[in-house]
Design an enzyme around this catalytic site. Structure first.
Site, mmCIF file in Angstrom:
data_model
loop_
_atom_site.group_PDB
_atom_site.id
_atom_site.type_symbol
_atom_site.label_atom_id
_atom_site.label_comp_id
_atom_site.label_asym_id
_atom_site.label_seq_id
_atom_site.Cartn_x
_atom_site.Cartn_y
_atom_site.Cartn_z
ATOM 1 N N ASP A 28 0.912 -1.138 0.000
ATOM 2 C CA ASP A 28 0.000 0.000 0.000
ATOM 3 C C ASP A 28 0.949 1.184 0.000
ATOM 4 O O ASP A 28 1.561 1.499 1.020
ATOM 5 C CB ASP A 28 -0.864 0.020 1.265
ATOM 6 C CG ASP A 28 -1.833 1.189 1.246
ATOM 7 O OD1 ASP A 28 -1.424 2.288 0.823
ATOM 8 O OD2 ASP A 28 -2.998 1.022 1.641
ATOM 9 N N HIS A 29 1.111 1.828 -1.163
ATOM 10 C CA HIS A 29 2.236 2.768 -1.268
ATOM 11 C C HIS A 29 2.096 3.953 -0.302
ATOM 12 O O HIS A 29 3.075 4.629 -0.010
ATOM 13 C CB HIS A 29 2.469 3.211 -2.720
ATOM 14 C CG HIS A 29 1.552 4.283 -3.212
ATOM 15 N ND1 HIS A 29 0.290 4.042 -3.673
ATOM 16 C CD2 HIS A 29 1.717 5.618 -3.312
ATOM 17 C CE1 HIS A 29 -0.266 5.176 -4.050
ATOM 18 N NE2 HIS A 29 0.571 6.161 -3.837
ATOM 19 N N HIS A 35 -5.640 2.918 0.963
ATOM 20 C CA HIS A 35 -4.924 4.096 1.462
ATOM 21 C C HIS A 35 -5.684 4.830 2.566
ATOM 22 O O HIS A 35 -5.132 5.199 3.595
ATOM 23 C CB HIS A 35 -4.654 5.099 0.334
ATOM 24 C CG HIS A 35 -4.053 4.492 -0.895
ATOM 25 N ND1 HIS A 35 -3.187 3.434 -0.852
ATOM 26 C CD2 HIS A 35 -4.179 4.805 -2.208
ATOM 27 C CE1 HIS A 35 -2.805 3.117 -2.089
ATOM 28 N NE2 HIS A 35 -3.405 3.935 -2.922
HETATM 29 C C1 BG6 Z 1 -3.268 4.701 -6.496
HETATM 30 C C2 BG6 Z 1 -4.571 4.740 -7.237
HETATM 31 O O1 BG6 Z 1 -3.227 3.616 -5.600
HETATM 32 O O2 BG6 Z 1 -3.108 5.910 -5.761
HETATM 33 C C3 BG6 Z 1 -4.636 5.951 -8.151
HETATM 34 O O3 BG6 Z 1 -4.729 3.559 -7.996
HETATM 35 C C4 BG6 Z 1 -4.354 7.211 -7.368
HETATM 36 O O4 BG6 Z 1 -5.902 6.048 -8.787
HETATM 37 C C5 BG6 Z 1 -3.074 7.064 -6.571
HETATM 38 O O5 BG6 Z 1 -4.253 8.271 -8.292
HETATM 39 C C6 BG6 Z 1 -2.862 8.252 -5.662
HETATM 40 O O6 BG6 Z 1 -1.573 8.163 -5.132
HETATM 41 P P1 BG6 Z 1 -0.765 9.465 -4.713
HETATM 42 O O7 BG6 Z 1 0.519 8.950 -4.167
HETATM 43 O O8 BG6 Z 1 -0.602 10.280 -5.953
HETATM 44 O O9 BG6 Z 1 -1.611 10.162 -3.701
#
Ligand code: BG6
Length: 512
Positions: free
Chosen positions: A201-202, A264
């Protein structure tokens, strides 16, 4: 391959990149190596780790995907992706060294030959190193291939390696329903042990998300008020100004709830709501997060309408440009009922949080990109100021901003200079950019490094991902069964007015 670090020695102790923690020599295999995620995030992250000298002393890369190409062609493609997407301009020497020994295996992920070739590559790297190297398999493919790849790794004896560790890193989405997530966990854990598995989960790799824990547990000031006695509500926003771009195929089957809330946003909620762990260790932290998720009152088919709102963006203007609505985006069926906006109200039924609403909202094509957690405290019990002086008194609000303008801001009531006692809210701010004069590493840099080090703290455990699904599954199934069309909001705006009905009392959503 041995890479010399290019790390500049900082004069200022506040300027620091990723610490060079010991990492065992590793061969990383990326499935889906020519895909969007690999090109935009994974390969640039690997380059930046090399640039900082954070990769293990011996590091090898094997890419695999369907396209037919040679090792050299893959190395050239990877170099182009790194030049295009790296957060720093690549140093050509480091780049060349990084990609000098890269291997590429083409084929579809159900073919035995793919795994036979990968094994040949892995063994050759071991032989070159004169020792068994750790192996990390990164699944960055479309999710339908996850069970296939995992099964094939098991069938080809690639899940264990004498004298070294084998790890599997699995991208999101981890299932599209609770049943699928359970089934995938079952498949994964039939060939790997949980401690070998790193579910991505980045958001957990973002410095600012980790800072929520630092902020709560390294300061004595906030924790005493961090509960239902002092906190009125918590509002978590993940707004984006971008649309779905070229991802219609994925997004139309996912929607905002699966794409951001299930993972997230629930992680952000866990960071706000969890109890302090005794030690900062993977399982202790994840135990605490699972307890929070289990305490969330589960939506049911009967409550979904009261606690959840969905909508789709219509045409509008973003950043001065006219943009099409979701239904006009390329690849989206004109009668799609997929939500691009989701807002939900959750309650955590435990001693600390009972009765405090947690509002979560996310959407594409909103007014701007902002990810933040806003914690509103209860109003003071008594106001001694005269009527007109009291007008500017607002409950304190603590805003933890993940992006952009990363930082923490606390709103306080302050006296306006002058002979009368008049109050106005002012802000006390901490900004990452000014306090730490360095560019934060990208989330994927931290996560790739941690997976290679075997530290699962920033990865989602099997019971955690299922507990997240238990919250979202009833909403997803209710919405799927409901007829369209969905309410629309104009692109570039605050989202649908309908979301206001989730709020209690005279609360209103913070402006995006
Ligand atoms: C991803 C989603 O996990 O997270 C995308 O699949 C989204 O749709 C992105 O745009 C948002 O990540 P960040 O790091 O730009 O907030």
């Amino acid at each position: 391959m041995t890479i010399q670090p290019l790390h500049e020695t900082p004069d200022n102790p506040l300027i620091a990149g990723l610490e060079r923690l010991p990492v065992h020599p590793t061969t990383l295999v990326i499935f889906g190596a020519t895909g969007d995620l690999a090109r935009r995030k994974l390969l640039p992250a690997i380059y930046n780790l090399a640039h900082e000298g954070a990769l293990p002393e011996r590091f090898n890369l094997i890419g695999s995907s369907r396209s037919d190409m040679s090792d050299e062609a893959f190395a050239t493609q990877a170099a182009e992706a790194i030049r295009q997407f790296s957060r720093r301009e690549p140093d050509e020497t480091v780049l060349k060294e990084l990609l000098a020994n890269v291997r590429y295996v083409s084929g579809t992920f159900d073919q035995d030959g793919v795994y036979d070739h990968i094994k040949v590559g892995l063994d050759a790297f071991d032989e070159q190193a004169g020792q068994p190297l750790n192996r990390a398999f990164y699944l960055s493919t479309a999710p339908e291939f996850f069970p296939i790849i995992v099964g094939q790794l098991g069938a080809h004896g690639l899940t264990h390696h004498d004298g070294a560790e084998v790890r599997a890193v699995i991208e999101k989405p981890f299932g599209t329903t609770l049943a699928e997530a359970r089934e995938l966990n079952h498949r994964v854990l039939s060939v790997f042990d949980e401690k070998q598995v790193f579910r991505i989960d980045h958001y957990l790799g973002k410095e600012t998300v980790q800072n929520v824990m630092a902020f709560r547990f390294a300061n004595g000031l906030f924790e005493p008020v961090w509960n239902r006695n002092y906190i009125d509500r918590v509002e978590i926003t993940a707004a984006e100004d971008l649309g779905i771009g070229t991802r219609a195929g994925y997004y139309d089957n996912a929607g905002a709830l699966r794409d951001l809330v299930q993972n997230h946003m629930l992680q952000l909620l866990c960071h706000v709501a969890m109890e302090p762990p005794v030690h900062f260790e993977a399982d202790e932290i994840r135990d605490e997060k699972v307890k929070v998720l289990r305490s969330v009152i589960k939506p049911t088919a009967d409550t979904v309408d009261d606690i959840a709102v969905r909508a789709q963006y219509g045409p509008g203007t973003v950043g001065g440009d006219s943009v099409p609505g979701y239904l006009q985006e390329e690849g989206v069926p004109p009668d799609s009922n997929t939500e691009t906006y989701a807002a939900i109200r959750l309650e955590i039924d435990n001693w600390r949080w009972a009765g405090v609403p947690f509002y979560l909202r996310t959407g594409k094509r909103l007014a701007r990109k902002v990810t933040e957690i806003a914690i509103t405290l209860k109003p003071v019990p008594h106001l001694a100021f005269q009527q007109d002086g009291s007008v500017g008194v607002r409950p304190n609000q603590l805003i933890l901003t993940m992006q952009p303008n990363e930082g923490v801001s606390l709103s306080l009531g302050a006296k306006i200079p002058g002979s009368r006692m008049r109050i106005r809210p002012v802000n006390m701010e901490f900004l990452y950019g000014t306090s730490f004069m360095s560019q934060s590493p990208e989330a994927y840099e931290r996560l790739i490094l941690d997976a290679m080090r075997g530290d699962a703290t920033l990865f989602t455990r099997n019971d955690e991902v299922e507990a997240q699904w238990e919250i979202c599954d009833p909403i997803v199934s209710k919405w799927e069964a409901m007829p369209g069309p969905l309410p629309q909001y104009e692109a570039g705006t605050q989202g649908p007015a309908e979301a206001d009905r989730l709020l209690e009392g005279d609360a209103h959503w913070r402006a995006i």
